[in-house]
Design a protein around this motif. Structure first.
Motif, PDB file in Angstrom:
ATOM      1  N   UNK A 190       0.852  -1.189   0.000  1.00 44.78           N
ATOM      2  CA  UNK A 190       0.000   0.000   0.000  1.00 44.78           C
ATOM      3  C   UNK A 190       0.891   1.244   0.000  1.00 44.78           C
ATOM      4  N   UNK A 191       0.315   2.366  -0.365  1.00 46.83           N
ATOM      5  CA  UNK A 191       1.062   3.630  -0.406  1.00 46.83           C
ATOM      6  C   UNK A 191       0.251   4.724   0.267  1.00 46.83           C
ATOM      7  N   UNK A 192       0.921   5.540   1.064  1.00 43.87           N
ATOM      8  CA  UNK A 192       0.276   6.747   1.577  1.00 43.87           C
ATOM      9  C   UNK A 192       0.098   7.724   0.417  1.00 43.87           C
ATOM     10  N   UNK A 193      -1.025   8.370   0.380  1.00 47.17           N
ATOM     11  CA  UNK A 193      -1.326   9.278  -0.728  1.00 47.17           C
ATOM     12  C   UNK A 193      -1.375  10.720  -0.243  1.00 47.17           C
ATOM     13  N   UNK A 194      -1.376  11.637  -1.199  1.00 43.81           N
ATOM     14  CA  UNK A 194      -1.419  13.062  -0.862  1.00 43.81           C
ATOM     15  C   UNK A 194      -2.750  13.397  -0.183  1.00 43.81           C
ATOM     16  N   UNK A 195      -2.693  14.295   0.773  1.00 37.81           N
ATOM     17  CA  UNK A 195      -3.887  14.647   1.535  1.00 37.81           C
ATOM     18  C   UNK A 195      -4.952  15.288   0.665  1.00 37.81           C
ATOM     19  N   UNK A 196      -4.529  16.046  -0.307  1.00 41.70           N
ATOM     20  CA  UNK A 196      -5.502  16.771  -1.125  1.00 41.70           C
ATOM     21  C   UNK A 196      -5.871  16.051  -2.421  1.00 41.70           C
ATOM     22  N   UNK A 197      -5.213  14.903  -2.672  1.00 42.48           N
ATOM     23  CA  UNK A 197      -5.515  14.165  -3.904  1.00 42.48           C
ATOM     24  C   UNK A 197      -4.972  12.746  -3.781  1.00 42.48           C
ATOM     25  N   UNK A 198      -5.843  11.809  -3.444  1.00 43.18           N
ATOM     26  CA  UNK A 198      -5.377  10.436  -3.208  1.00 43.18           C
ATOM     27  C   UNK A 198      -5.114   9.664  -4.502  1.00 43.18           C
ATOM     28  N   UNK A 199      -5.167  10.366  -5.625  1.00 39.77           N
ATOM     29  CA  UNK A 199      -4.761   9.752  -6.892  1.00 39.77           C
ATOM     30  C   UNK A 199      -3.239   9.633  -6.963  1.00 39.77           C
ATOM     31  N   UNK A 200      -2.537  10.417  -6.131  1.00 43.39           N
ATOM     32  CA  UNK A 200      -1.074  10.474  -6.179  1.00 43.39           C
ATOM     33  C   UNK A 200      -0.473  10.039  -4.848  1.00 43.39           C
ATOM     34  N   UNK A 201       0.683   9.404  -4.908  1.00 45.74           N
ATOM     35  CA  UNK A 201       1.376   8.987  -3.694  1.00 45.74           C
ATOM     36  C   UNK A 201       2.198  10.156  -3.149  1.00 45.74           C
ATOM     37  N   UNK A 202       2.573  10.038  -1.883  1.00 45.49           N
ATOM     38  CA  UNK A 202       3.382  11.074  -1.262  1.00 45.49           C
ATOM     39  C   UNK A 202       4.830  10.988  -1.724  1.00 45.49           C
ATOM     40  N   UNK A 203       5.437  12.153  -1.950  1.00 45.83           N
ATOM     41  CA  UNK A 203       6.854  12.247  -2.288  1.00 45.83           C
ATOM     42  C   UNK A 203       7.584  12.996  -1.174  1.00 45.83           C
ATOM     43  N   UNK A 204       8.804  12.568  -0.882  1.00 42.09           N
ATOM     44  CA  UNK A 204       9.601  13.267   0.120  1.00 42.09           C
ATOM     45  C   UNK A 204       9.879  14.698  -0.329  1.00 42.09           C
ATOM     46  N   UNK A 205      10.139  14.854  -1.630  1.00 43.50           N
ATOM     47  CA  UNK A 205      10.379  16.173  -2.204  1.00 43.50           C
ATOM     48  C   UNK A 205       9.342  16.412  -3.295  1.00 43.50           C
ATOM     49  N   UNK A 206       8.727  17.576  -3.287  1.00 40.27           N
ATOM     50  CA  UNK A 206       7.650  17.859  -4.239  1.00 40.27           C
ATOM     51  C   UNK A 206       8.238  18.257  -5.590  1.00 40.27           C
ATOM     52  N   UNK A 207       8.797  17.275  -6.297  1.00 43.45           N
ATOM     53  CA  UNK A 207       9.461  17.576  -7.573  1.00 43.45           C
ATOM     54  C   UNK A 207       8.888  16.780  -8.739  1.00 43.45           C
TER      55      UNK A 207
END
Length: 448
Positions: A190-207
């Motif tokens: 499983x992957x933690x997803x972005x708080x404002x859009x769970x279509x995307x996974x969390x990245x350590x750096x927003x790049x």
């Protein structure tokens, strides 16, 4: 093997019991049994699955219905010293939800009783031939013990107070119980997803962008061998690191990008509910005794995940903070492939390029740095690759995967190109319980 016709009823429903005789045993068993008189006795065996392994307050998961089904039940009854083994099998649908009644013949005295569900005849024969009746069994593929939803489960019967030695006496009904566990475990990514859009996974750096449906995984280095009945210390046939080699394991043959798709991490799905986690990949248990804390050696014998995630960078060809749509337009001609430069100055490490030539031109113009083709790393189709042990604390207690557990791995965040390619991983272990309870009334005695 004795295959018995079965008379069964649902719990609390009365039925008549017809005395049935089985076919002949192996010659050595018959010779041993003839030396001991057959007696009239009754044995009532309750087969169920307790929530073993669950810590206080921890939930368990039953999984898919087909993972819980018992379509063939086999009893191994033997003397306490392992001699005189007899096997009896019954077949039917959904045996785990019924009370089963059948007749066997045995002698009085101290016994051991083992129980299996969905075991192949060839495996039954291997158990009967083995000295300790718990031989190393080998599979050609995991489907050997999961095919047609016949998940292999095993257990040993004990008395109501937990004694593994069961005394069969004349005229006495003996109640015993057996907890069945699957010989395999299940692994889910499983992957933690972005708080404002769970279509995307969390990245350590927003790049950049990694869509959840573009994260895939496969299992590597999974066991070929297993003991049918669990060892007390959970070891498998490859328990000692120094005595194992690559031939004892299946190595991944598929590319991780062609593997199973990861799911969104949701703590609510970690417990029994209508939307509980049930997905995953199956593998045999894989435990090992640590001879040396050597990561390279551990990877040769410890089951781990190979993970692929397709990354779309935000910074391409000198443009920064591009939307996903605009970034994909820049990479459309090569299906998401982009390039990074190993010799770029620190201030330009974040930049990616749609072609190597554009990277050469950008670095020359902006930083007056001359680089060549060999200084670039190709990220074909945008895929980034990661690895993670199934049990993230591989070296903490010497155990990796224990049978009948459900390993739910959560990637809390990903790194992206030009950073050290690691992922933050947490593994949640849930006992993978079996749904249903079977009470088996085993009538023992001669049929004269």
């Amino acid at each position: 093997m004795r295959l018995l016709k079965l008379t069964y009823h649902f719990l609390f429903v009365l039925v008549s019991v017809v005395s049935l005789s089985g076919c002949s045993q192996d010659e050595y068993t018959e010779e041993q049994d003839l030396k001991q008189p057959q007696i009239e006795a009754q044995l009532i065996l309750s087969v169920s699955t307790p929530h073993t392994g669950a810590r206080a307050g921890e939930s368990t998961l039953t999984g898919k219905d087909v993972e819980n089904e018992c379509r063939k039940l086999t009893l191994f009854i033997m003397n306490a010293d392992g001699s005189g083994i007899q096997d009896y099998s019954v077949e039917g649908n959904n045996l785990q939800n019924k009370s089963l009644i059948f007749n066997v013949e045995t002698s009085k005295g101290q016994k051991m009783i083992f129980v299996t569900a969905n075991m192949a005849d060839t495996q039954i024969d291997e158990i009967k031939r083995a000295t300790d009746h718990n031989p190393e069994l080998t599979i050609n593929n995991i489907t050997d013990i999961t095919a047609d939803n016949n998940f292999l489960m095993t257990g040993q019967a004990v008395t109501e107070d937990g004694n593994k030695t069961i005394n069969i006496e004349v005229g006495k009904i003996t109640k015993v119980k057996a907890a069945l566990t699957r010989v395999i475990s299940k692994v889910l990514l499983t992957c933690s997803t972005k708080e404002n859009n769970d279509k995307y996974v969390k990245l350590i750096q927003d790049n950049g962008y990694i869509q959840l449906n573009n994260v895939h995984y496969i299992l590597d280095t999974t066991n070929k061998k297993f003991f049918p009945f669990a060892k007390s210390s959970n070891e498998d046939p490859n328990f000692n690191m120094s005595k194992t080699d690559a031939s004892d394991f299946f190595l991944a043959t598929n590319k991780p990008e062609n593997g199973k798709t990861a799911l969104k991490y949701d703590a609510n799905r970690m417990q029994e509910c209508d939307n509980k986690y049930i997905d995953g990949l199956y593998c045999l248990e894989n435990t090992f005794s640590i001879d040396q804390e050597d990561l390279t050696r551990a990877k040769e014998i410890a089951t781990y995940l190979k993970i692929a995630a397709k990354f779309t960078p935000k910074n391409i060809d000198g443009s920064q903070n591009l939307s996903e749509v605009d970034a994909n337009k820049k990479l459309v001609n090569n299906n998401g492939t982009f390039y990074t430069c190993k010799k770029a100055p620190d201030s330009a490490k974040y930049m990616c390029y749609s072609t190597i030539q554009k990277g050469i031109d950008y670095l020359k113009k902006t930083y007056n740095i001359t680089v060549v083709n060999e200084d670039f790393t190709t990220h074909a189709n945008g895929w980034q690759y990661y690895e993670a042990f199934v049990d993230s604390s591989v070296f903490s207690n010497g155990a990796n995967i224990v049978r009948n557990n459900y390993y739910i791995i959560n990637i809390m965040s990903f790194t992206a190109p030009l950073l050290e390619k690691t992922i933050e991983v947490n593994t949640i272990i849930r006992p993978w319980t079996i749904k249903g309870k079977t009470t088996i009334d085993v009538e023992t005695g001669n049929n004269n």
